[in-house]
Design a protein around this motif. Structure first.
Motif, short mmCIF file in Angstrom:
data_model
loop_
_atom_site.label_atom_id
_atom_site.label_comp_id
_atom_site.label_asym_id
_atom_site.label_seq_id
_atom_site.Cartn_x
_atom_site.Cartn_y
_atom_site.Cartn_z
N ASP A 286 0.84 -1.20 0.00
CA ASP A 286 0.00 0.00 0.00
C ASP A 286 0.87 1.25 0.00
O ASP A 286 2.10 1.17 0.12
CB ASP A 286 -0.91 0.02 1.24
CG ASP A 286 -2.01 -1.03 1.12
OD1 ASP A 286 -2.56 -1.18 0.01
OD2 ASP A 286 -2.31 -1.69 2.12
N SER A 287 0.22 2.40 -0.10
CA SER A 287 0.92 3.69 -0.07
C SER A 287 0.56 4.42 1.22
O SER A 287 -0.57 4.29 1.71
CB SER A 287 0.49 4.51 -1.28
OG SER A 287 1.10 5.76 -1.25
N TYR A 288 1.52 5.18 1.76
CA TYR A 288 1.31 5.83 3.05
C TYR A 288 1.71 7.31 2.98
O TYR A 288 2.48 7.70 2.10
CB TYR A 288 2.13 5.12 4.15
CG TYR A 288 1.74 3.68 4.27
CD1 TYR A 288 0.70 3.29 5.11
CD2 TYR A 288 2.36 2.69 3.49
CE1 TYR A 288 0.30 1.96 5.19
CE2 TYR A 288 1.97 1.37 3.56
CZ TYR A 288 0.93 1.00 4.42
OH TYR A 288 0.54 -0.30 4.48
N THR A 289 1.19 8.09 3.92
CA THR A 289 1.62 9.48 4.04
C THR A 289 2.73 9.55 5.08
O THR A 289 2.52 9.15 6.24
CB THR A 289 0.45 10.40 4.44
OG1 THR A 289 -0.56 10.30 3.44
CG2 THR A 289 0.90 11.86 4.55
N VAL A 290 3.89 10.00 4.66
CA VAL A 290 5.08 10.02 5.53
C VAL A 290 5.60 11.45 5.63
O VAL A 290 5.78 12.12 4.61
CB VAL A 290 6.20 9.13 4.93
CG1 VAL A 290 7.40 9.06 5.87
CG2 VAL A 290 5.70 7.75 4.62
N ASN B 55 5.17 6.27 -1.52
CA ASN B 55 4.49 7.04 -0.48
C ASN B 55 4.28 8.50 -0.87
O ASN B 55 4.99 9.04 -1.71
CB ASN B 55 5.29 6.97 0.82
CG ASN B 55 5.35 5.56 1.36
OD1 ASN B 55 4.36 4.83 1.31
ND2 ASN B 55 6.51 5.15 1.84
N ILE C 19 5.08 -1.32 8.97
CA ILE C 19 3.71 -0.80 9.06
C ILE C 19 2.82 -1.51 8.02
O ILE C 19 1.70 -1.92 8.30
CB ILE C 19 3.69 0.73 8.82
CG1 ILE C 19 4.39 1.45 9.99
CG2 ILE C 19 2.27 1.26 8.65
CD1 ILE C 19 4.70 2.93 9.72
N ASP C 20 3.37 -1.65 6.82
CA ASP C 20 2.65 -2.28 5.71
C ASP C 20 2.26 -3.73 6.03
O ASP C 20 1.16 -4.18 5.72
CB ASP C 20 3.55 -2.23 4.46
CG ASP C 20 2.81 -2.58 3.18
OD1 ASP C 20 1.81 -1.90 2.86
OD2 ASP C 20 3.21 -3.55 2.51
N ASP D 37 1.53 7.18 14.29
CA ASP D 37 0.37 7.70 13.58
C ASP D 37 -0.53 8.59 14.45
O ASP D 37 -1.41 9.26 13.93
CB ASP D 37 -0.44 6.52 13.01
CG ASP D 37 -0.63 5.42 14.04
OD1 ASP D 37 -1.77 5.12 14.40
OD2 ASP D 37 0.39 4.84 14.51
N PRO E 276 -0.34 -0.24 12.21
CA PRO E 276 0.16 1.04 12.72
C PRO E 276 1.10 0.89 13.91
O PRO E 276 0.91 0.00 14.75
CB PRO E 276 -1.13 1.78 13.15
CG PRO E 276 -2.26 1.01 12.58
CD PRO E 276 -1.79 -0.38 12.35
N ASP F 83 0.67 8.77 8.37
CA ASP F 83 0.80 7.43 8.96
C ASP F 83 2.01 7.30 9.85
O ASP F 83 2.03 6.47 10.76
CB ASP F 83 0.88 6.39 7.83
CG ASP F 83 -0.40 6.37 7.01
OD1 ASP F 83 -1.42 5.91 7.55
OD2 ASP F 83 -0.38 6.84 5.85
N LEU G 281 8.50 1.56 7.26
CA LEU G 281 7.28 1.58 6.41
C LEU G 281 6.87 0.18 6.02
O LEU G 281 5.67 -0.14 5.99
CB LEU G 281 7.54 2.44 5.16
CG LEU G 281 7.10 3.91 5.26
CD1 LEU G 281 5.57 4.01 5.43
CD2 LEU G 281 7.74 4.66 6.41
#
Length: 451
Positions: A164-168, A190, A343-344, A244, A348, A227, A340
Motif C-alpha cells: 500500500d501507499s502511506y503518508t510520511v 508514499n 507498518i505495511d 500515527d 500502525p 501514517d 514503512l
C-alpha cells in the motif's frame, strides 16, 4: 579514547582543535596506512565540511591514493558507495548530532564498517610520527566525482517493498539526509511531506532526534493525518520515529519493534545491542526466536559483534540501527524504509508499540573534563559496587550493574566532556531513587578525581 579519535572518529570544534592542518594529517595518515587503492569521501551539510574534505583529499592524493568524491552525502550513502565502487576505505566529514560548530572525520573499512579503535590508534601513530608516504608528481592519486544516489535507491527497492501507499512526514534536520531520505520514501510509493530538508548547515532544531527536538514533526504528523514521521540526525545514520497518533516512539520501544520485525523477516537469530539498552528488547524478542548479545556503545562495536555472530540485526537505543543484510554502516535512511515495510505488513506503530514491555528509563549527563574521566571512572566503579545491591556486572564499556528489577550504567562519553548515567527500573519512584543516589556518587567521584 585516543589522542584524536573518540568513540565516533575525530570530532571537535572547527578551527579550534579540528583544523585543516589536522584534516590534512588525517588524509596523509590514512593514505600511508593503506599504501595504495581508492577512498570514497562524502560530507554532511556543515559550513566547514568542504574545507575539511579538501584537506583530507589533498593528503590522500599526496600518498598516491585515488579519491572518489561523492560530495554532499549522508553517512549511509558513503558506506553504500564504498561497496558500489569497490573502494578500499571511506571517509565521512560529519559531526553527526553535535551542534553546528563541531565537525568530524570518520573512517570506514571496505566492508562498510567503521574503523575499529585499534586501526584508529595506528592512524594516530602515523599522524604523530610525521612519517607520511609521499609519491612523485607522476604518481599522485586521481580525483573523480560520482553520485551514487540512484543506485542506492535502486538497491533499497530490491530489499524493501510495500503493498500500500502511506503518508510520511520526513524531518532531516537540515542535514545530509535531505538529499536521499524523502526521495527513497517517494520511490517506495508514499506521499512525502518534507520538513527541515534544505541542507543549509544551519540547524533549526537540535540534531539528535528525540521527543523535544521532534515536536514540530509530531505536530505535522497529526495535522496532516500522516501514517508516520521519520527523522534523522545530521548525517542520517540515526532514525527517530513519530507514530500515527503524533507521539514520539521511545528509542527502546522502536529498537524492540524493528528487531522483532527483522526476526520475522529473516528468521530467528542473534540481535546485537549495547550496554545502555534496556530489558524491553530481551523481553520482546524472546518469543520471536531472538537472543540479545550486548557490547560496547558505538556502531563499530555493534558491527563487529554482528559480523562475529552472523546476527540478524544490530541497534543502539539512540536510533542507530545496522541491518547486516544491507550493510554494516548504520543507516537511518534504509531504516526508514524498513519502518514503512513493518507498518505495511504488521499495522500502525501506535498499535504495535502496545506489545512492547514498558520500564522507566532515566538518563543524566554530568560535566566531567576529559582528562579526569579515567580517574573518575575508577572511583565510580569502586563506589558503585559497594553502594548498590546488584546480581550481575558488565564492565565492557563503563560499568553496568543489574538485577531482576533494575540496572544502572555509568559511562564516560566518547564525544563530549561528560559522564553519562543511564538506568532502568519498573517504577518511576524506584528509578528516581536510583538516579538520585547515582548522580550523587558521580559528582563526588569527579570532585575526588580533581583532588
Amino acid at each position: 579514547m585516543g589522542k584524536y579519535f573518540g568513540t565516533s572518529g575525530i570530532r571537535e570544534v572547527v578551527n579550534e582543535k579540528l583544523t585543516p592542518e589536522l584534516a590534512l594529517k588525517a588524509g596523509l595518515a590514512l593514505g600511508t596506512y593503506l599504501g595504495e587503492g581508492t577512498v570514497v569521501i562524502g560530507v554532511d551539510t556543515r559550513t566547514s565540511s568542504e574545507m575539511l574534505k579538501n584537506a583530507v583529499i589533498s593528503g590522500l592524493l599526496a600518498t598516491g591514493i585515488n579519491v572518489i568524491d561523492i560530495g554532499l552525502a549522508p553517512t549511509p550513502l558513503t558506506g553504500f558507495a564504498i561497496k558500489l565502487y569497490g573502494a578500499d576505505a571511506g571517509v565521512t566529514i560529519t559531526a553527526s548530532h553535535n551542534p553546528p560548530e563541531y565537525n568530524g572525520i570518520k573512517v570506514w573499512d571496505k566492508n562498510g564498517m567503521a574503523y575499529t579503535p585499534d586501526r584508529e590508534r595506528k592512524l594516530e601513530e602515523i599522524m604523530d610520527s610525521g612519517q607520511f608516504k609521499r609519491v612523485p608528481w607522476n604518481e599522485i592519486g586521481k580525483l573523480t566525482r560520482e553520485d551514487p544516489r540512484e543506485e542506492y535507491i535502486e538497491e533499497a527497492l530490491k530489499t524493501v517493498s510495500l503493498e500500500d501507499s502511506y503518508t510520511v512526514v520526513v524531518d532531516t534536520g537540515n542535514g545530509a539526509g535531505s538529499i536521499l531520505s524523502p526521495y527513497l520514501q517517494r520511490e517506495l510509493g508514499n506521499r512525502v511531506i518534507s520538513l527541515n530538508s534544505h541542507p543549509s548547515g544551519f540547524f533549526v532544531r537540535e540534531l539528535e532526534p528525540n521527543a523535544k527536538s521532534l515536536e514540530m514533526l509530531a505536530k505535522t504528523v497529526k495535522a496532516m493525518n500522516a501514517d508516520v514521521g521519520i527523522a534523522h540526525d545530521g548525517d542520517a545514520d540515526r532514525i527517530g520515529v513519530v507514530d500515527d497518533t503524533g507521539k514520539f516512539v521511545e528509542y527502546e520501544v522502536m529498537l524492540s519493534l524493528i528487531a522483532g520485525y527483522m526476526l520475522r523477516k529473516y528468521g530467528e537469530g542473534i540481535v546485537v545491542t549495547t550496554v545502555d539498552a534496556g530489558f524491553a528488547l530481551d523481553d520482546y524478542i524472546r518469543d520471536l526466536g531472538g537472543r540479545v548479545v550486548r557490547t560496547k556503545v558505538g556502531d563499530v562495536a555493534v558491527a563487529e559483534e554482528l559480523a562475529r555472530h552472523g546476527g540478524v540485526f544490530g541497534g543502539e537505543p539512540s536510533g542507530t540501527w545496522i541491518m547486516p543484510q544491507w550493510n554494516l554502516t548504520p543507516d537511518g535512511i534504509f531504516a526508514g524504509a524498513l519502518v514503512l515495510e513493518m507498518i505495511d505488513k504488521l499495522g500502525p506503530i501506535s498499535e504495535l508499540a502496545k506489545e512492547v514491555p514498558r520500564y522507566v528509563t532515566l538518563r543524566a549527563k554530568i560535566p566531567c573534563p576529559n582528562e579526569l574521566k579515567e580517574k573518575a571512572m575508577e572511583i565510580i566503579a569502586k563506589r558503585a559496587l559497594e553502594s548498590f545491591e546488584y546480581k550481575r556486572l558488565i564492565d565492557i564499556d563503563g560499568v553496568r550493574i543489574e538485577n531482576e528489577e533494575w540496572w544502572i550504567l555509568f559511562r564516560p562519553s566518547g564525544t563530549e566532556p561528560i559522564m553519562r548515567i543511564t538506568l532502568e527500573a519498573q517504577t518511576q519512584e524506584k528509578a528516581e531513587e536510583l538516579m538520585e543516589k547515582a548522580e550523587k556518587l558521580v559528582r563526588e567521584a569527579i570532585r575526588e578525581a580533581q583532588g
